[in-house]
Write a protein that holds these residues in place. Structure first.
Motif, PDB file in Angstrom:
ATOM      1  N   ARG A 191       0.721  -1.281   0.001  1.00 26.13           N
ATOM      2  CA  ARG A 191      -0.016   0.189  -0.108  1.00 26.13           C
ATOM      3  C   ARG A 191       0.867   1.216  -0.155  1.00 26.13           C
ATOM      4  NH1 ARG A 191      -4.535  -1.557   3.073  1.00 26.13           N
ATOM      5  NH2 ARG A 191      -3.052  -1.721   4.882  1.00 26.13           N
ATOM      6  N   LYS A 192       1.914   1.338   0.810  1.00 26.62           N
ATOM      7  CA  LYS A 192       2.784   2.511   0.919  1.00 26.62           C
ATOM      8  C   LYS A 192       3.406   2.673  -0.519  1.00 26.62           C
ATOM      9  CE  LYS A 192       2.948   4.133   5.056  1.00 26.62           C
ATOM     10  NZ  LYS A 192       2.252   5.608   5.371  1.00 26.62           N
ATOM     11  N   ARG A 193       3.918   1.413  -0.928  1.00 26.36           N
ATOM     12  CA  ARG A 193       4.885   1.632  -2.296  1.00 26.36           C
ATOM     13  C   ARG A 193       3.664   2.199  -3.388  1.00 26.36           C
ATOM     14  NH1 ARG A 193       5.623  -3.534  -4.821  1.00 26.36           N
ATOM     15  NH2 ARG A 193       5.843  -4.231  -2.573  1.00 26.36           N
ATOM     16  N   ARG A 194       2.587   1.678  -3.397  1.00 26.70           N
ATOM     17  CA  ARG A 194       1.656   2.355  -4.331  1.00 26.70           C
ATOM     18  C   ARG A 194       1.313   3.785  -4.284  1.00 26.70           C
ATOM     19  NH1 ARG A 194      -1.866  -2.279  -6.459  1.00 26.70           N
ATOM     20  NH2 ARG A 194      -3.055  -0.675  -7.295  1.00 26.70           N
ATOM     21  N   GLU A 195       1.091   4.217  -2.939  1.00 26.63           N
ATOM     22  CA  GLU A 195       0.746   5.528  -2.776  1.00 26.63           C
ATOM     23  C   GLU A 195       2.045   6.319  -3.065  1.00 26.63           C
ATOM     24  OE1 GLU A 195       0.178   5.548   1.518  1.00 26.63           O
ATOM     25  OE2 GLU A 195      -2.030   4.682   1.353  1.00 26.63           O
ATOM     26  N   ASN A 196       3.306   5.831  -2.579  1.00 26.89           N
ATOM     27  CA  ASN A 196       4.200   6.689  -3.312  1.00 26.89           C
ATOM     28  C   ASN A 196       4.442   6.800  -4.547  1.00 26.89           C
ATOM     29  OD1 ASN A 196       5.246   6.972  -0.516  1.00 26.89           O
ATOM     30  ND2 ASN A 196       6.607   5.471  -0.352  1.00 26.89           N
ATOM     31  N   GLU A 197       4.298   5.659  -5.356  1.00 23.43           N
ATOM     32  CA  GLU A 197       4.308   5.812  -6.798  1.00 23.43           C
ATOM     33  C   GLU A 197       3.298   6.854  -7.336  1.00 23.43           C
ATOM     34  OE1 GLU A 197       3.269   1.863  -8.459  1.00 23.43           O
ATOM     35  OE2 GLU A 197       5.204   0.848  -7.658  1.00 23.43           O
ATOM     36  N   ILE A 198       1.992   6.954  -6.647  1.00 24.85           N
ATOM     37  CA  ILE A 198       1.111   7.956  -7.161  1.00 24.85           C
ATOM     38  C   ILE A 198       1.441   9.323  -6.916  1.00 24.85           C
ATOM     39  CG2 ILE A 198      -1.122   8.633  -6.751  1.00 24.85           C
ATOM     40  CD1 ILE A 198      -1.919   5.815  -6.276  1.00 24.85           C
ATOM     41  N   ILE A 199       1.975   9.427  -5.762  1.00 24.65           N
ATOM     42  CA  ILE A 199       2.359  10.696  -5.250  1.00 24.65           C
ATOM     43  C   ILE A 199       3.605  11.113  -6.193  1.00 24.65           C
ATOM     44  CG2 ILE A 199       3.699  11.970  -3.532  1.00 24.65           C
ATOM     45  CD1 ILE A 199       2.164  10.406  -1.551  1.00 24.65           C
ATOM     46  N   GLU A 200       4.598  10.271  -6.456  1.00 23.49           N
ATOM     47  CA  GLU A 200       5.802  10.597  -7.342  1.00 23.49           C
ATOM     48  C   GLU A 200       5.355  11.005  -8.754  1.00 23.49           C
ATOM     49  OE1 GLU A 200       9.372  11.591  -8.485  1.00 23.49           O
ATOM     50  OE2 GLU A 200       8.939  11.038  -6.216  1.00 23.49           O
ATOM     51  N   LYS A 201       4.380  10.269  -9.294  1.00 22.12           N
ATOM     52  CA  LYS A 201       4.017  10.429 -10.606  1.00 22.12           C
ATOM     53  C   LYS A 201       3.254  11.702 -10.536  1.00 22.12           C
ATOM     54  CE  LYS A 201       2.519   8.630 -14.793  1.00 22.12           C
ATOM     55  NZ  LYS A 201       3.556   8.248 -15.600  1.00 22.12           N
ATOM     56  N   GLU A 202       2.520  12.020  -9.697  1.00 19.35           N
ATOM     57  CA  GLU A 202       1.701  13.278  -9.593  1.00 19.35           C
ATOM     58  C   GLU A 202       2.796  14.704  -9.596  1.00 19.35           C
ATOM     59  OE1 GLU A 202      -2.016  15.419  -7.432  1.00 19.35           O
ATOM     60  OE2 GLU A 202      -1.034  13.817  -6.207  1.00 19.35           O
ATOM     61  N   LYS A 203       3.845  14.249  -8.758  1.00 22.18           N
ATOM     62  CA  LYS A 203       5.047  15.383  -8.592  1.00 22.18           C
ATOM     63  C   LYS A 203       5.583  15.526 -10.163  1.00 22.18           C
ATOM     64  CE  LYS A 203       6.687  14.837  -3.817  1.00 22.18           C
ATOM     65  NZ  LYS A 203       7.714  14.257  -3.172  1.00 22.18           N
ATOM     66  N   GLN A 204       5.819  14.631 -10.725  1.00 24.52           N
ATOM     67  CA  GLN A 204       6.259  14.423 -11.947  1.00 24.52           C
ATOM     68  C   GLN A 204       5.481  15.351 -13.193  1.00 24.52           C
ATOM     69  OE1 GLN A 204       7.231  10.646 -13.057  1.00 24.52           O
ATOM     70  NE2 GLN A 204       8.971  10.563 -11.836  1.00 24.52           N
ATOM     71  N   ALA A 205       4.146  15.011 -12.940  1.00 27.66           N
ATOM     72  CA  ALA A 205       3.057  15.793 -13.962  1.00 27.66           C
ATOM     73  C   ALA A 205       3.063  17.029 -13.420  1.00 27.66           C
ATOM     74  CB  ALA A 205       1.768  15.026 -13.713  1.00 27.66           C
TER      75      ALA A 205
ATOM     76  N   GLU B 123       5.385  18.925 -12.332  1.00 28.32           N
ATOM     77  CA  GLU B 123       6.604  19.581 -12.786  1.00 28.32           C
ATOM     78  C   GLU B 123       6.719  19.677 -14.294  1.00 28.32           C
ATOM     79  OE1 GLU B 123      10.581  21.139 -12.487  1.00 28.32           O
ATOM     80  OE2 GLU B 123       9.027  20.920 -11.225  1.00 28.32           O
ATOM     81  N   PHE B 124       6.224  18.723 -15.092  1.00 33.11           N
ATOM     82  CA  PHE B 124       6.011  18.837 -16.519  1.00 33.11           C
ATOM     83  C   PHE B 124       5.153  20.203 -16.841  1.00 33.11           C
ATOM     84  CE2 PHE B 124       3.835  17.924 -20.627  1.00 33.11           C
ATOM     85  CZ  PHE B 124       5.049  17.663 -21.335  1.00 33.11           C
ATOM     86  N   GLN B 125       3.900  20.197 -15.938  1.00 33.64           N
ATOM     87  CA  GLN B 125       3.207  21.359 -16.427  1.00 33.64           C
ATOM     88  C   GLN B 125       3.759  22.632 -16.074  1.00 33.64           C
ATOM     89  OE1 GLN B 125      -0.487  21.450 -13.607  1.00 33.64           O
ATOM     90  NE2 GLN B 125      -1.637  22.164 -15.466  1.00 33.64           N
ATOM     91  N   ARG B 126       4.606  22.621 -15.012  1.00 26.54           N
ATOM     92  CA  ARG B 126       5.071  24.016 -14.714  1.00 26.54           C
ATOM     93  C   ARG B 126       6.127  24.219 -15.540  1.00 26.54           C
ATOM     94  NH1 ARG B 126       9.598  25.815 -12.901  1.00 26.54           N
ATOM     95  NH2 ARG B 126      10.646  23.689 -12.366  1.00 26.54           N
ATOM     96  N   LEU B 127       7.081  23.268 -16.263  1.00 22.97           N
ATOM     97  CA  LEU B 127       8.112  23.345 -17.179  1.00 22.97           C
ATOM     98  C   LEU B 127       7.575  24.019 -18.624  1.00 22.97           C
ATOM     99  CD1 LEU B 127      10.350  20.378 -16.562  1.00 22.97           C
ATOM    100  CD2 LEU B 127      10.847  22.919 -15.970  1.00 22.97           C
TER     101      LEU B 127
END
Length: 176
Positions: free
Chosen positions: A81-95, A97-101
């Motif tokens: 559960r923690k691993r999947r939550e972290n994956e989602i959080i990381e993917k959201e950060k990347q998205a 960041e891409f939007q900001r860039l």
């Protein structure tokens, strides 16, 4: 009598010589007539749409990941559960960041806009300056901007140095 008429004529023309000459332009109207401006806008629109599609895909992927996580949550161990939550959080950060860039204040869209539009605006400004000098205009305002903006002023009306001297300072020695 001729002297009086001559003096009256001189007075009238001298008052006219001191009059400031104003004009206005509509830069929006001018730019719409320039094919290179239309081309630049279409290039920016294409790039913007491509980047927006990528942003939308990124957030759709995050939404899909989150829904899958919610559906599987009861079956997952705490570690999974923690691993999947972290994956989602990381993917959201990347998205984000891409939007900001791409769309941020210093993003690719802004940089592209400057690169494509600024030379055209400089070309228009130079033409305005040449017309102002040729027609002996002192000030030209842009009526298309929200706050009427002066886009040309004869340097002979700049009293900035006079103000600096009046305040007791020496012009040209600005503190940065």
């Amino acid at each position: 009598m001729k002297k009086i008429l001559f003096i009256a004529f001189l007075l009238c023309t001298s008052f006219g010589a001191f009059a400031q000459k104003f004009a206005y332009v509509d830069t929006e109207y001018i730019l719409k007539h320039l094919p290179e401006y239309k081309s630049a806008l279409s290039q920016l629109e294409v790039a913007s749409k491509q980047w927006q599609q990528q942003v939308d895909q990124n957030f759709s992927e995050i939404d899909r990941m989150y829904k899958a996580y919610q559906a599987d949550q009861v079956l997952l161990t705490d570690d999974m559960r923690k691993r999947r939550e972290n994956e989602i959080i990381e993917k959201e950060k990347q998205a984000k960041e891409f939007q900001r860039l791409k769309f941020g204040p210093d993003g690719d869209l802004f940089q592209s806009r400057v690169k494509l539009i600024k030379p055209i605006q400089d070309k228009v400004a130079e033409a305005i300056k040449q017309i102002a000098k040729a027609k002996y205009l002192d000030f030209i305002f842009d009526k298309s901007s929200e706050a009427t903006m002066m886009i040309y002023a004869s340097s002979s009306y700049d009293v900035s140095n006079d103000i600096i001297v009046k305040l007791g300072y020496k012009p040209g020695t600005a503190n940065n």
